[in-house]
Scaffold this motif. Structure first.
Motif, PDB file in Angstrom:
ATOM      1  N   VAL A 138       0.865  -1.183   0.000  1.00 55.46           N
ATOM      2  CA  VAL A 138       0.000   0.000   0.000  1.00 55.46           C
ATOM      3  C   VAL A 138       0.901   1.231   0.000  1.00 55.46           C
ATOM      4  N   ALA A 139       0.322   2.380  -0.260  1.00 52.60           N
ATOM      5  CA  ALA A 139       1.101   3.616  -0.314  1.00 52.60           C
ATOM      6  C   ALA A 139       0.834   4.477   0.911  1.00 52.60           C
ATOM      7  N   ASP A 140       1.765   5.367   1.180  1.00 51.37           N
ATOM      8  CA  ASP A 140       1.630   6.336   2.267  1.00 51.37           C
ATOM      9  C   ASP A 140       0.482   7.304   1.948  1.00 51.37           C
ATOM     10  N   MET A 141       0.214   8.193   2.883  1.00 50.88           N
ATOM     11  CA  MET A 141      -0.901   9.122   2.724  1.00 50.88           C
ATOM     12  C   MET A 141      -0.701  10.018   1.506  1.00 50.88           C
ATOM     13  N   ARG A 142      -1.817  10.406   0.910  1.00 51.66           N
ATOM     14  CA  ARG A 142      -1.765  11.296  -0.254  1.00 51.66           C
ATOM     15  C   ARG A 142      -1.051  12.596   0.119  1.00 51.66           C
ATOM     16  N   GLY A 143      -0.086  12.987  -0.705  1.00 46.86           N
ATOM     17  CA  GLY A 143       0.716  14.178  -0.456  1.00 46.86           C
ATOM     18  C   GLY A 143       2.041  13.878   0.207  1.00 46.86           C
ATOM     19  N   ALA A 144       2.178  12.670   0.789  1.00 45.44           N
ATOM     20  CA  ALA A 144       3.430  12.320   1.471  1.00 45.44           C
ATOM     21  C   ALA A 144       4.450  11.689   0.544  1.00 45.44           C
ATOM     22  N   ILE A 145       4.007  11.239  -0.630  1.00 43.83           N
ATOM     23  CA  ILE A 145       4.907  10.615  -1.601  1.00 43.83           C
ATOM     24  C   ILE A 145       4.314  10.826  -2.985  1.00 43.83           C
ATOM     25  N   GLU A 146       5.183  11.009  -3.957  1.00 48.10           N
ATOM     26  CA  GLU A 146       4.729  11.258  -5.318  1.00 48.10           C
ATOM     27  C   GLU A 146       4.475   9.942  -6.063  1.00 48.10           C
ATOM     28  N   GLN A 147       3.604  10.022  -7.052  1.00 52.27           N
ATOM     29  CA  GLN A 147       3.246   8.854  -7.843  1.00 52.27           C
ATOM     30  C   GLN A 147       4.468   8.181  -8.468  1.00 52.27           C
ATOM     31  N   ALA A 148       5.384   8.980  -9.009  1.00 53.16           N
ATOM     32  CA  ALA A 148       6.555   8.407  -9.686  1.00 53.16           C
ATOM     33  C   ALA A 148       7.413   7.587  -8.734  1.00 53.16           C
ATOM     34  N   GLU A 149       7.553   8.069  -7.488  1.00 53.21           N
ATOM     35  CA  GLU A 149       8.350   7.309  -6.528  1.00 53.21           C
ATOM     36  C   GLU A 149       7.633   6.021  -6.116  1.00 53.21           C
ATOM     37  N   ILE A 150       6.323   6.071  -5.982  1.00 52.04           N
ATOM     38  CA  ILE A 150       5.584   4.849  -5.663  1.00 52.04           C
ATOM     39  C   ILE A 150       5.825   3.798  -6.741  1.00 52.04           C
ATOM     40  N   GLU A 151       5.707   4.205  -7.994  1.00 53.28           N
ATOM     41  CA  GLU A 151       5.906   3.262  -9.094  1.00 53.28           C
ATOM     42  C   GLU A 151       7.319   2.688  -9.078  1.00 53.28           C
ATOM     43  N   ASP A 152       8.298   3.539  -8.865  1.00 53.10           N
ATOM     44  CA  ASP A 152       9.689   3.080  -8.846  1.00 53.10           C
ATOM     45  C   ASP A 152       9.947   2.116  -7.688  1.00 53.10           C
ATOM     46  N   ARG A 153       9.482   2.475  -6.502  1.00 52.65           N
ATOM     47  CA  ARG A 153       9.730   1.634  -5.332  1.00 52.65           C
ATOM     48  C   ARG A 153       8.942   0.329  -5.415  1.00 52.65           C
ATOM     49  N   PHE A 154       7.734   0.403  -5.945  1.00 49.96           N
ATOM     50  CA  PHE A 154       6.944  -0.821  -6.087  1.00 49.96           C
ATOM     51  C   PHE A 154       7.605  -1.780  -7.075  1.00 49.96           C
ATOM     52  N   ALA A 155       8.134  -1.244  -8.152  1.00 46.58           N
ATOM     53  CA  ALA A 155       8.831  -2.094  -9.123  1.00 46.58           C
ATOM     54  C   ALA A 155      10.019  -2.796  -8.468  1.00 46.58           C
ATOM     55  N   GLY A 156      10.760  -2.071  -7.613  1.00 44.60           N
ATOM     56  CA  GLY A 156      11.872  -2.686  -6.899  1.00 44.60           C
ATOM     57  C   GLY A 156      11.406  -3.766  -5.932  1.00 44.60           C
ATOM     58  N   LEU A 157      10.275  -3.520  -5.253  1.00 42.88           N
ATOM     59  CA  LEU A 157       9.712  -4.507  -4.341  1.00 42.88           C
ATOM     60  C   LEU A 157       9.297  -5.761  -5.102  1.00 42.88           C
ATOM     61  N   ALA A 158       8.632  -5.587  -6.238  1.00 43.14           N
ATOM     62  CA  ALA A 158       8.198  -6.737  -7.036  1.00 43.14           C
ATOM     63  C   ALA A 158       9.387  -7.534  -7.551  1.00 43.14           C
ATOM     64  N   GLU A 159      10.439  -6.833  -7.950  1.00 49.01           N
ATOM     65  CA  GLU A 159      11.633  -7.531  -8.438  1.00 49.01           C
ATOM     66  C   GLU A 159      12.276  -8.350  -7.324  1.00 49.01           C
ATOM     67  N   MET A 160      12.379  -7.758  -6.137  1.00 47.35           N
ATOM     68  CA  MET A 160      12.967  -8.481  -5.017  1.00 47.35           C
ATOM     69  C   MET A 160      12.126  -9.695  -4.646  1.00 47.35           C
ATOM     70  N   ALA A 161      10.818  -9.519  -4.592  1.00 52.31           N
ATOM     71  CA  ALA A 161       9.929 -10.620  -4.226  1.00 52.31           C
ATOM     72  C   ALA A 161      10.013 -11.763  -5.227  1.00 52.31           C
ATOM     73  N   SER A 162      10.183 -11.443  -6.489  1.00 43.19           N
ATOM     74  CA  SER A 162      10.256 -12.490  -7.507  1.00 43.19           C
ATOM     75  C   SER A 162      11.445 -13.403  -7.280  1.00 43.19           C
ATOM     76  N   GLY A 163      12.503 -12.876  -6.647  1.00 36.92           N
ATOM     77  CA  GLY A 163      13.656 -13.705  -6.318  1.00 36.92           C
ATOM     78  C   GLY A 163      13.342 -14.755  -5.268  1.00 36.92           C
ATOM     79  N   PHE A 164      12.273 -14.557  -4.517  1.00 36.83           N
ATOM     80  CA  PHE A 164      11.821 -15.537  -3.520  1.00 36.83           C
ATOM     81  C   PHE A 164      10.658 -16.378  -4.059  1.00 36.83           C
ATOM     82  N   GLY A 165      10.337 -16.214  -5.335  1.00 34.15           N
ATOM     83  CA  GLY A 165       9.220 -16.933  -5.927  1.00 34.15           C
ATOM     84  C   GLY A 165       7.865 -16.372  -5.542  1.00 34.15           C
ATOM     85  N   LEU A 166       7.814 -15.086  -5.186  1.00 35.19           N
ATOM     86  CA  LEU A 166       6.594 -14.453  -4.698  1.00 35.19           C
ATOM     87  C   LEU A 166       6.149 -13.334  -5.628  1.00 35.19           C
TER      88      LEU A 166
END
Length: 274
Positions: free
Chosen positions: A103-131
């Protein structure tokens, strides 16, 4: 045939073994667990670094026929750091192939572009665990519209990312059943089922409804029949009904039982109506 999962927030107990027991005794098909702390103040899960406990959980899951469908929850904040995620991902992978929830932080606390970037990194890391990781849009948080949420999911798509939709937030985001029906089914992995009071005008009440004070299916104001008719029927329905008002009077197992009973009754009424 509909399958039902017991979300962590419906029966929030510390012990994962107790969660498994409750879900099994009540008659759920699946369950969700909280392994990764949503907030810094959250107590760490007893599963972290405890392979013996993870093995016992897996044994009980196998014996009961339950599977863990979702693991909470990664809060994407400004400067989101993945360095403490490996232990939670390892513990989740010990339990099978659950989907991680972000999930994302409160509206105004983080920008959309950073959410997308950080989520992509999270998904990449999780895929290494088969998740896989699913993003859950929350109406009062950043990326809290359907279009914004789909952009986040698209950023993680190369690593198997997907979407979770919650009935309360479908309503709070103003998504119509027609819009739900047009959603690309391939990105939707899970649906959270609950009911809720009418949408409030103030943020404080909206947050309270979301985190602490929802209603059993069929006992609130959400147009659940229209939402369910527009969504695919082969996804598990994760019953997520935080009811803090009952914390001192109704045991978690009874709350889980009421959630499943009212959900099944609602589905039976829908089927009977044709």
């Amino acid at each position: 045939m509909r399958r039902f999962s017991m979300s962590y927030l419906t029966a929030p107990v510390v012990s994962p073994l107790e969660s498994i027991r409750i879900a099994s005794d009540v008659g759920y098909d699946h369950l969700g667990l909280r392994i990764h702390p949503t907030a810094a103040a959250d107590a760490p899960s007893p599963l972290l670094g405890n392979k013996a406990l993870a093995a016992e959980c897996r044994r009980r899951l196998d014996n009961s026929g339950l599977t863990v469908t979702e693991v909470e929850s990664w809060m994407i904040r400004r400067g989101f750091d993945l360095s403490h995620s490996a232990g939670a991902m390892e513990a989740a992978a010990e339990l099978g192939s659950p989907r991680l929830i972000a999930v994302a932080d409160m509206r105004g606390a983080i920008e959309q572009a950073e959410i997308e970037d950080r989520f992509a990194g999270l998904a990449e890391m999780a895929s290494g665990f088969g998740l896989g990781v699913d993003f859950e849009p929350i109406a009062h948080r950043a990326a809290g519209t359907l279009d914004e949420a789909l952009a986040v999911v698209a950023a993680g798509a190369p690593h198997g990312a997907g979407l979770i939709l919650d009935m309360l937030h479908i309503d709070r985001m103003g998504i119509s059943p027609a819009e739900l029906a047009m959603l690309d089914r391939s990105v939707l992995n899970n649906v959270h089922l609950c009911d809720a009071p009418p949408k409030p005008a103030d943020l404080e009440t909206m947050v309270r409804h979301s985190a602490f004070d929802r209603d059993l299916p069929g006992e609130g104001a959400l147009p659940l029949r229209a939402y369910l008719a527009a969504l695919p029927t082969d996804r598990p329905l994760s019953i997520e009904i935080p009811m803090l008002r009952l914390a001192n009077t109704v045991l978690p197992q009874e709350r889980a039982r009421r959630g499943l009973a009212t959900s099944k009754r609602l589905l039976a009424e829908i089927e009977a109506a044709g």
